[in-house]
Motif scaffolding. Structure first.
Motif, PDB file in Angstrom:
ATOM      1  N   ASP A   1      20.386  50.627  19.806  1.00 57.66           N
ATOM      2  CA  ASP A   1      21.650  50.891  20.228  1.00 57.66           C
ATOM      3  C   ASP A   1      21.846  51.167  21.412  1.00 57.66           C
ATOM      4  OD1 ASP A   1      22.008  50.760  17.392  1.00 57.66           O
ATOM      5  OD2 ASP A   1      21.982  52.905  17.021  1.00 57.66           O
ATOM      6  N   CYS A   2      23.247  50.924  21.854  1.00 60.73           N
ATOM      7  CA  CYS A   2      23.544  51.213  23.357  1.00 60.73           C
ATOM      8  C   CYS A   2      23.841  52.861  23.620  1.00 60.73           C
ATOM      9  CB  CYS A   2      25.013  50.497  23.560  1.00 60.73           C
ATOM     10  SG  CYS A   2      25.603  51.042  25.202  1.00 60.73           S
ATOM     11  N   TRP A   3      23.036  53.212  24.853  1.00 63.00           N
ATOM     12  CA  TRP A   3      23.067  54.595  25.122  1.00 63.00           C
ATOM     13  C   TRP A   3      24.335  55.224  25.378  1.00 63.00           C
ATOM     14  CZ3 TRP A   3      24.738  56.234  29.900  1.00 63.00           C
ATOM     15  CH2 TRP A   3      24.852  55.309  30.686  1.00 63.00           C
ATOM     16  N   LEU A   4      25.563  54.425  25.829  1.00 57.86           N
ATOM     17  CA  LEU A   4      26.766  54.785  26.193  1.00 57.86           C
ATOM     18  C   LEU A   4      27.643  55.030  24.835  1.00 57.86           C
ATOM     19  CD1 LEU A   4      28.468  55.801  28.533  1.00 57.86           C
ATOM     20  CD2 LEU A   4      29.390  53.600  28.530  1.00 57.86           C
ATOM     21  N   CYS A   5      27.800  54.054  23.926  1.00 62.87           N
ATOM     22  CA  CYS A   5      28.705  54.312  22.807  1.00 62.87           C
ATOM     23  C   CYS A   5      27.732  54.471  21.581  1.00 62.87           C
ATOM     24  CB  CYS A   5      29.371  52.857  22.882  1.00 62.87           C
ATOM     25  SG  CYS A   5      27.931  51.506  22.531  1.00 62.87           S
ATOM     26  N   ASP A   6      26.520  54.656  21.489  1.00 65.18           N
ATOM     27  CA  ASP A   6      25.628  54.880  20.417  1.00 65.18           C
ATOM     28  C   ASP A   6      25.786  53.960  19.343  1.00 65.18           C
ATOM     29  OD1 ASP A   6      24.739  57.150  21.375  1.00 65.18           O
ATOM     30  OD2 ASP A   6      26.527  58.425  20.661  1.00 65.18           O
ATOM     31  N   GLY A   7      25.909  52.771  19.826  1.00 68.39           N
ATOM     32  CA  GLY A   7      25.934  51.459  19.015  1.00 68.39           C
ATOM     33  C   GLY A   7      27.286  51.370  18.223  1.00 68.39           C
ATOM     34  N   LYS A   8      28.485  51.907  18.470  1.00 61.39           N
ATOM     35  CA  LYS A   8      29.794  51.725  18.097  1.00 61.39           C
ATOM     36  C   LYS A   8      30.365  50.626  18.810  1.00 61.39           C
ATOM     37  CE  LYS A   8      29.860  56.529  16.737  1.00 61.39           C
ATOM     38  NZ  LYS A   8      29.453  57.764  17.285  1.00 61.39           N
ATOM     39  N   ALA A   9      30.418  50.114  19.960  1.00 60.42           N
ATOM     40  CA  ALA A   9      30.700  49.230  20.778  1.00 60.42           C
ATOM     41  C   ALA A   9      32.055  49.602  21.668  1.00 60.42           C
ATOM     42  CB  ALA A   9      31.248  47.895  20.053  1.00 60.42           C
ATOM     43  N   HIS A  10      32.358  50.814  21.222  1.00 62.60           N
ATOM     44  CA  HIS A  10      33.516  51.462  21.942  1.00 62.60           C
ATOM     45  C   HIS A  10      32.953  52.730  22.403  1.00 62.60           C
ATOM     46  CE1 HIS A  10      35.894  48.164  20.543  1.00 62.60           C
ATOM     47  NE2 HIS A  10      36.921  48.601  21.352  1.00 62.60           N
ATOM     48  N   HIS A  11      33.716  53.313  23.482  1.00 57.24           N
ATOM     49  CA  HIS A  11      33.204  54.800  23.637  1.00 57.24           C
ATOM     50  C   HIS A  11      34.487  55.351  24.069  1.00 57.24           C
ATOM     51  CE1 HIS A  11      33.044  53.138  27.910  1.00 57.24           C
ATOM     52  NE2 HIS A  11      33.485  54.334  28.260  1.00 57.24           N
ATOM     53  N   ARG A  12      34.525  56.909  23.985  1.00 59.17           N
ATOM     54  CA  ARG A  12      35.771  57.758  24.074  1.00 59.17           C
ATOM     55  C   ARG A  12      35.895  58.123  25.475  1.00 59.17           C
ATOM     56  NH1 ARG A  12      38.536  57.380  19.667  1.00 59.17           N
ATOM     57  NH2 ARG A  12      37.365  57.716  17.876  1.00 59.17           N
ATOM     58  N   SER A  13      36.810  58.365  25.988  1.00 61.01           N
ATOM     59  CA  SER A  13      37.198  58.945  27.371  1.00 61.01           C
ATOM     60  C   SER A  13      36.887  60.469  27.463  1.00 61.01           C
ATOM     61  CB  SER A  13      38.487  58.565  27.787  1.00 61.01           C
ATOM     62  OG  SER A  13      38.950  59.145  29.022  1.00 61.01           O
ATOM     63  N   LYS A  14      36.376  60.863  28.648  1.00 62.12           N
ATOM     64  CA  LYS A  14      35.959  62.189  28.755  1.00 62.12           C
ATOM     65  C   LYS A  14      37.175  63.122  29.158  1.00 62.12           C
ATOM     66  CE  LYS A  14      31.001  61.567  30.207  1.00 62.12           C
ATOM     67  NZ  LYS A  14      30.350  61.907  31.164  1.00 62.12           N
ATOM     68  N   ARG A  15      38.166  62.361  29.660  1.00 63.72           N
ATOM     69  CA  ARG A  15      39.391  62.992  29.894  1.00 63.72           C
ATOM     70  C   ARG A  15      40.378  63.178  28.649  1.00 63.72           C
ATOM     71  NH1 ARG A  15      41.011  59.904  35.057  1.00 63.72           N
ATOM     72  NH2 ARG A  15      38.947  59.327  35.334  1.00 63.72           N
ATOM     73  N   ASN A  16      40.280  62.094  27.972  1.00 68.10           N
ATOM     74  CA  ASN A  16      41.272  62.031  26.827  1.00 68.10           C
ATOM     75  C   ASN A  16      40.341  61.661  25.600  1.00 68.10           C
ATOM     76  OD1 ASN A  16      43.179  61.803  24.873  1.00 68.10           O
ATOM     77  ND2 ASN A  16      44.784  60.646  26.126  1.00 68.10           N
ATOM     78  N   PRO A  17      39.827  62.282  24.743  1.00 64.76           N
ATOM     79  CA  PRO A  17      39.095  61.871  23.658  1.00 64.76           C
ATOM     80  C   PRO A  17      39.532  60.803  22.588  1.00 64.76           C
ATOM     81  CG  PRO A  17      38.977  64.297  23.813  1.00 64.76           C
ATOM     82  CD  PRO A  17      40.139  63.834  24.612  1.00 64.76           C
TER      83      PRO A  17
ATOM     84  N   PRO B   1      36.477  49.573  25.304  1.00 74.90           N
ATOM     85  CA  PRO B   1      35.360  48.515  24.945  1.00 74.90           C
ATOM     86  C   PRO B   1      34.075  49.280  26.110  1.00 74.90           C
ATOM     87  CG  PRO B   1      37.101  47.253  25.129  1.00 74.90           C
ATOM     88  CD  PRO B   1      37.659  48.823  25.742  1.00 74.90           C
ATOM     89  N   CYS B   2      32.770  49.118  25.300  1.00 74.73           N
ATOM     90  CA  CYS B   2      31.578  49.644  26.439  1.00 74.73           C
ATOM     91  C   CYS B   2      31.430  48.350  27.140  1.00 74.73           C
ATOM     92  CB  CYS B   2      30.462  49.947  25.345  1.00 74.73           C
ATOM     93  SG  CYS B   2      29.197  50.546  26.228  1.00 74.73           S
ATOM     94  N   ARG B   3      31.062  48.844  28.458  1.00 76.23           N
ATOM     95  CA  ARG B   3      30.925  47.765  29.239  1.00 76.23           C
ATOM     96  C   ARG B   3      29.270  47.564  29.501  1.00 76.23           C
ATOM     97  NH1 ARG B   3      31.586  51.224  35.124  1.00 76.23           N
ATOM     98  NH2 ARG B   3      30.492  52.821  34.450  1.00 76.23           N
ATOM     99  N   TRP B   4      28.422  48.534  29.023  1.00 77.45           N
ATOM    100  CA  TRP B   4      27.028  48.493  29.337  1.00 77.45           C
ATOM    101  C   TRP B   4      26.480  47.433  28.129  1.00 77.45           C
ATOM    102  CZ3 TRP B   4      24.803  49.850  33.400  1.00 77.45           C
ATOM    103  CH2 TRP B   4      25.522  50.670  34.239  1.00 77.45           C
ATOM    104  N   CYS B   5      27.228  47.343  27.014  1.00 80.65           N
ATOM    105  CA  CYS B   5      26.547  46.642  25.925  1.00 80.65           C
ATOM    106  C   CYS B   5      27.585  45.300  25.637  1.00 80.65           C
ATOM    107  CB  CYS B   5      26.468  47.151  24.552  1.00 80.65           C
ATOM    108  SG  CYS B   5      28.012  47.950  23.972  1.00 80.65           S
ATOM    109  N   ARG B   6      28.689  45.311  26.407  1.00 78.66           N
ATOM    110  CA  ARG B   6      29.679  44.419  26.381  1.00 78.66           C
ATOM    111  C   ARG B   6      30.261  44.172  24.877  1.00 78.66           C
ATOM    112  NH1 ARG B   6      25.815  40.316  29.250  1.00 78.66           N
ATOM    113  NH2 ARG B   6      26.219  41.107  31.461  1.00 78.66           N
ATOM    114  N   SER B   7      30.570  45.251  24.493  1.00 77.37           N
ATOM    115  CA  SER B   7      31.081  45.642  23.170  1.00 77.37           C
ATOM    116  C   SER B   7      30.524  45.103  22.106  1.00 77.37           C
ATOM    117  CB  SER B   7      32.482  45.214  23.066  1.00 77.37           C
ATOM    118  OG  SER B   7      33.329  45.665  24.090  1.00 77.37           O
ATOM    119  N   THR B   8      29.088  45.017  22.036  1.00 79.85           N
ATOM    120  CA  THR B   8      28.125  44.473  20.896  1.00 79.85           C
ATOM    121  C   THR B   8      27.558  45.722  20.354  1.00 79.85           C
ATOM    122  OG1 THR B   8      26.252  44.272  22.089  1.00 79.85           O
ATOM    123  CG2 THR B   8      27.665  42.351  21.922  1.00 79.85           C
ATOM    124  N   GLY B   9      27.478  46.825  21.104  1.00 79.65           N
ATOM    125  CA  GLY B   9      26.679  48.023  20.397  1.00 79.65           C
ATOM    126  C   GLY B   9      25.204  48.152  20.460  1.00 79.65           C
TER     127      GLY B   9
END
Length: 78
Positions: free
Chosen positions: A29-45, A50-58
């Protein structure tokens, strides 16, 4: 002498176990999005992007598998 042999054999068993696990399950699983392919913004949850580290695959290729693929590529090109 005997302690060195035991430590070397333990290290070899751990290394072979990791190599086997990389062969069986090359992706994790991607460390940034935890395998969800999208991650939440820290400023506005409420916002997600789309996750840039896993290219939205998770999933991401594990370090051991990347090293194995590179070694095989170098061996083929030689």
């Amino acid at each position: 002498m005997r302690g060195t042999l035991v430590a070397t054999s333990i290290a070899l068993v751990v290394l072979l176990g990791y190599a086997l696990s990389c062969a069986v399950r090359p992706y994790r699983d991607c460390w940034l999005c935890d395998g969800k392919a999208h991650h939440r913004s820290k400023r506005n949850p409420k916002l997600s992007r789309p996750c840039r580290w896993c290219r939205s695959t998770g999933k991401r290729l594990r370090l051991g598998r990347r090293m194995w693929n590179r070694a095989r590529r170098v061996h083929r090109e030689a």
